[in-house]
Design a protein around this motif. Structure first.
Motif, PDB file in Angstrom:
ATOM      1  N   ASP A  92      -3.802  -6.274  -2.429  1.00  0.00           N
ATOM      2  CA  ASP A  92      -2.442  -6.659  -2.824  1.00  0.00           C
ATOM      3  C   ASP A  92      -1.431  -5.579  -2.449  1.00  0.00           C
ATOM      4  O   ASP A  92      -0.383  -5.866  -1.863  1.00  0.00           O
ATOM      5  CB  ASP A  92      -2.355  -6.894  -4.341  1.00  0.00           C
ATOM      6  CG  ASP A  92      -3.044  -8.161  -4.805  1.00  0.00           C
ATOM      7  OD1 ASP A  92      -3.325  -9.051  -3.965  1.00  0.00           O
ATOM      8  OD2 ASP A  92      -3.318  -8.260  -6.025  1.00  0.00           O
ATOM      9  N   ILE A  93      -1.742  -4.334  -2.786  1.00  0.00           N
ATOM     10  CA  ILE A  93      -0.804  -3.230  -2.531  1.00  0.00           C
ATOM     11  C   ILE A  93      -0.647  -2.989  -1.032  1.00  0.00           C
ATOM     12  O   ILE A  93       0.476  -2.768  -0.548  1.00  0.00           O
ATOM     13  CB  ILE A  93      -1.247  -1.953  -3.268  1.00  0.00           C
ATOM     14  CG1 ILE A  93      -1.175  -2.166  -4.780  1.00  0.00           C
ATOM     15  CG2 ILE A  93      -0.382  -0.761  -2.861  1.00  0.00           C
ATOM     16  CD1 ILE A  93      -1.828  -1.056  -5.604  1.00  0.00           C
ATOM     17  N   VAL A  94      -1.740  -3.028  -0.273  1.00  0.00           N
ATOM     18  CA  VAL A  94      -1.644  -2.852   1.182  1.00  0.00           C
ATOM     19  C   VAL A  94      -0.741  -3.924   1.779  1.00  0.00           C
ATOM     20  O   VAL A  94       0.107  -3.640   2.627  1.00  0.00           O
ATOM     21  CB  VAL A  94      -3.040  -2.852   1.844  1.00  0.00           C
ATOM     22  CG1 VAL A  94      -2.940  -3.038   3.345  1.00  0.00           C
ATOM     23  CG2 VAL A  94      -3.762  -1.551   1.543  1.00  0.00           C
ATOM     24  N   GLU A  95      -0.918  -5.166   1.355  1.00  0.00           N
ATOM     25  CA  GLU A  95      -0.077  -6.242   1.872  1.00  0.00           C
ATOM     26  C   GLU A  95       1.387  -6.034   1.512  1.00  0.00           C
ATOM     27  O   GLU A  95       2.268  -6.223   2.355  1.00  0.00           O
ATOM     28  CB  GLU A  95      -0.569  -7.594   1.361  1.00  0.00           C
ATOM     29  CG  GLU A  95      -1.849  -8.033   2.019  1.00  0.00           C
ATOM     30  CD  GLU A  95      -2.320  -9.420   1.596  1.00  0.00           C
ATOM     31  OE1 GLU A  95      -1.642 -10.084   0.776  1.00  0.00           O
ATOM     32  OE2 GLU A  95      -3.375  -9.848   2.099  1.00  0.00           O
ATOM     33  N   GLN A  96       1.651  -5.617   0.272  1.00  0.00           N
ATOM     34  CA  GLN A  96       3.031  -5.369  -0.151  1.00  0.00           C
ATOM     35  C   GLN A  96       3.674  -4.251   0.658  1.00  0.00           C
ATOM     36  O   GLN A  96       4.825  -4.343   1.051  1.00  0.00           O
ATOM     37  CB  GLN A  96       3.080  -5.019  -1.636  1.00  0.00           C
ATOM     38  CG  GLN A  96       2.752  -6.159  -2.553  1.00  0.00           C
ATOM     39  CD  GLN A  96       2.465  -5.692  -3.981  1.00  0.00           C
ATOM     40  OE1 GLN A  96       2.528  -4.511  -4.297  1.00  0.00           O
ATOM     41  NE2 GLN A  96       2.125  -6.637  -4.843  1.00  0.00           N
ATOM     42  N   ARG A  97       2.922  -3.192   0.914  1.00  0.00           N
ATOM     43  CA  ARG A  97       3.478  -2.018   1.596  1.00  0.00           C
ATOM     44  C   ARG A  97       3.555  -2.154   3.112  1.00  0.00           C
ATOM     45  O   ARG A  97       4.311  -1.427   3.743  1.00  0.00           O
ATOM     46  CB  ARG A  97       2.678  -0.776   1.231  1.00  0.00           C
ATOM     47  CG  ARG A  97       2.844  -0.409  -0.230  1.00  0.00           C
ATOM     48  CD  ARG A  97       2.255   0.927  -0.528  1.00  0.00           C
ATOM     49  NE  ARG A  97       2.270   1.191  -1.957  1.00  0.00           N
ATOM     50  CZ  ARG A  97       1.648   2.200  -2.521  1.00  0.00           C
ATOM     51  NH1 ARG A  97       0.961   3.051  -1.775  1.00  0.00           N
ATOM     52  NH2 ARG A  97       1.701   2.379  -3.823  1.00  0.00           N
ATOM     53  N   THR A  98       2.761  -3.051   3.690  1.00  0.00           N
ATOM     54  CA  THR A  98       2.732  -3.150   5.152  1.00  0.00           C
ATOM     55  C   THR A  98       3.267  -4.476   5.695  1.00  0.00           C
ATOM     56  O   THR A  98       3.589  -4.568   6.872  1.00  0.00           O
ATOM     57  CB  THR A  98       1.298  -2.977   5.698  1.00  0.00           C
ATOM     58  OG1 THR A  98       0.506  -4.096   5.289  1.00  0.00           O
ATOM     59  CG2 THR A  98       0.685  -1.665   5.230  1.00  0.00           C
ATOM     60  N   GLY A  99       3.308  -5.503   4.856  1.00  0.00           N
ATOM     61  CA  GLY A  99       3.705  -6.821   5.327  1.00  0.00           C
ATOM     62  C   GLY A  99       2.629  -7.497   6.158  1.00  0.00           C
ATOM     63  O   GLY A  99       2.891  -8.501   6.814  1.00  0.00           O
ATOM     64  N   ARG A 100       1.410  -6.947   6.139  1.00  0.00           N
ATOM     65  CA  ARG A 100       0.293  -7.515   6.896  1.00  0.00           C
ATOM     66  C   ARG A 100      -0.813  -7.944   5.945  1.00  0.00           C
ATOM     67  O   ARG A 100      -1.033  -7.313   4.923  1.00  0.00           O
ATOM     68  CB  ARG A 100      -0.268  -6.486   7.874  1.00  0.00           C
ATOM     69  CG  ARG A 100       0.692  -6.145   8.997  1.00  0.00           C
ATOM     70  CD  ARG A 100       0.069  -5.077   9.879  1.00  0.00           C
ATOM     71  NE  ARG A 100       0.924  -4.734  10.981  1.00  0.00           N
ATOM     72  CZ  ARG A 100       0.704  -5.091  12.236  1.00  0.00           C
ATOM     73  NH1 ARG A 100      -0.352  -5.793  12.553  1.00  0.00           N
ATOM     74  NH2 ARG A 100       1.525  -4.713  13.196  1.00  0.00           N
ATOM     75  N   LYS A 101      -1.516  -9.008   6.342  1.00  0.00           N
ATOM     76  CA  LYS A 101      -2.628  -9.491   5.529  1.00  0.00           C
ATOM     77  C   LYS A 101      -3.748  -8.460   5.470  1.00  0.00           C
ATOM     78  O   LYS A 101      -3.947  -7.704   6.415  1.00  0.00           O
ATOM     79  CB  LYS A 101      -3.192 -10.789   6.117  1.00  0.00           C
ATOM     80  CG  LYS A 101      -2.221 -11.947   6.130  1.00  0.00           C
ATOM     81  CD  LYS A 101      -1.873 -12.439   4.770  1.00  0.00           C
ATOM     82  CE  LYS A 101      -2.883 -13.424   4.272  1.00  0.00           C
ATOM     83  NZ  LYS A 101      -2.642 -13.847   2.907  1.00  0.00           N
ATOM     84  N   ALA A 102      -4.444  -8.448   4.368  1.00  0.00           N
ATOM     85  CA  ALA A 102      -5.614  -7.588   4.195  1.00  0.00           C
ATOM     86  C   ALA A 102      -6.841  -8.479   4.023  1.00  0.00           C
ATOM     87  O   ALA A 102      -6.782  -9.530   3.382  1.00  0.00           O
ATOM     88  CB  ALA A 102      -5.441  -6.684   2.982  1.00  0.00           C
TER      89      ALA A 102
END
Length: 165
Positions: free
Chosen positions: A128-138
């Protein structure tokens, strides 16, 4: 779905520093042989880096492998947010071009270890946090053998780690 002829099979390579013990990876040969995605372990927790990550990713990029990714092994501590900071900082340091790569994916390696029973919720939160911070799916890489149905209903793509016998 695996038997659906409308879905083509694609071949990829999941690597870490341990693969280098057999010698430098020939990613150009891999690309010629049909490898279309490559992912490499970058970090673990907030204190482990895989020093071969940067060179491996440059080799994969230069070999023309179109889909590239990096993965982080989630630990129970420190906080998930601290681990995401660590992961993204290392990616920016070692592969500053990753944010502009058209087919980049971030992979969350979620595994239970004898010394660290990482809860499924930690992997979900990391993704969730990676997606929020990068705009890319994880993508979450986890084993149904370890997590059962704990990841049922996840909003993230799930790569089932099937370790075999």
């Amino acid at each position: 779905m695996a038997d659906d002829p409308s879905i083509p099979t694609c071949f990829g390579w999941d690597a870490s520093k341990y693969d280098w013990q057999r010698g430098p990876m020939d990613l150009a040969a891999a690309a010629r042989d049909g490898i279309v995605f490559f992912t490499h372990k970058a970090t673990e927790g907030a204190s482990v880096v895989h020093t071969t990550y940067g060179e491996s990713m440059r080799r994969a990029r230069d070999a023309g492998i179109p889909v590239l990714g990096a993965y982080h092994v989630v630990r129970s501590s420190p906080s998930v947010s601290t681990q995401v900071d660590y992961f993204l900082s290392y990616l920016d340091d070692q592969t500053p071009w990753w944010r502009n790569w058209p087919h980049w994916f971030n992979q969350v390696d979620l595994e239970k270890w004898p010394y660290d029973t990482v809860p499924a919720s930690a992997g979900e939160a990391f993704a969730d946090i990676v997606e929020q911070r990068t705009g890319r799916k994880a993508i979450i890489y986890a084993s149904r053998g370890q997590y059962g149905n704990e990841l049922t209903g996840t909003s993230h793509e799930l790569w089932n780690a099937n370790y075999g016998a």
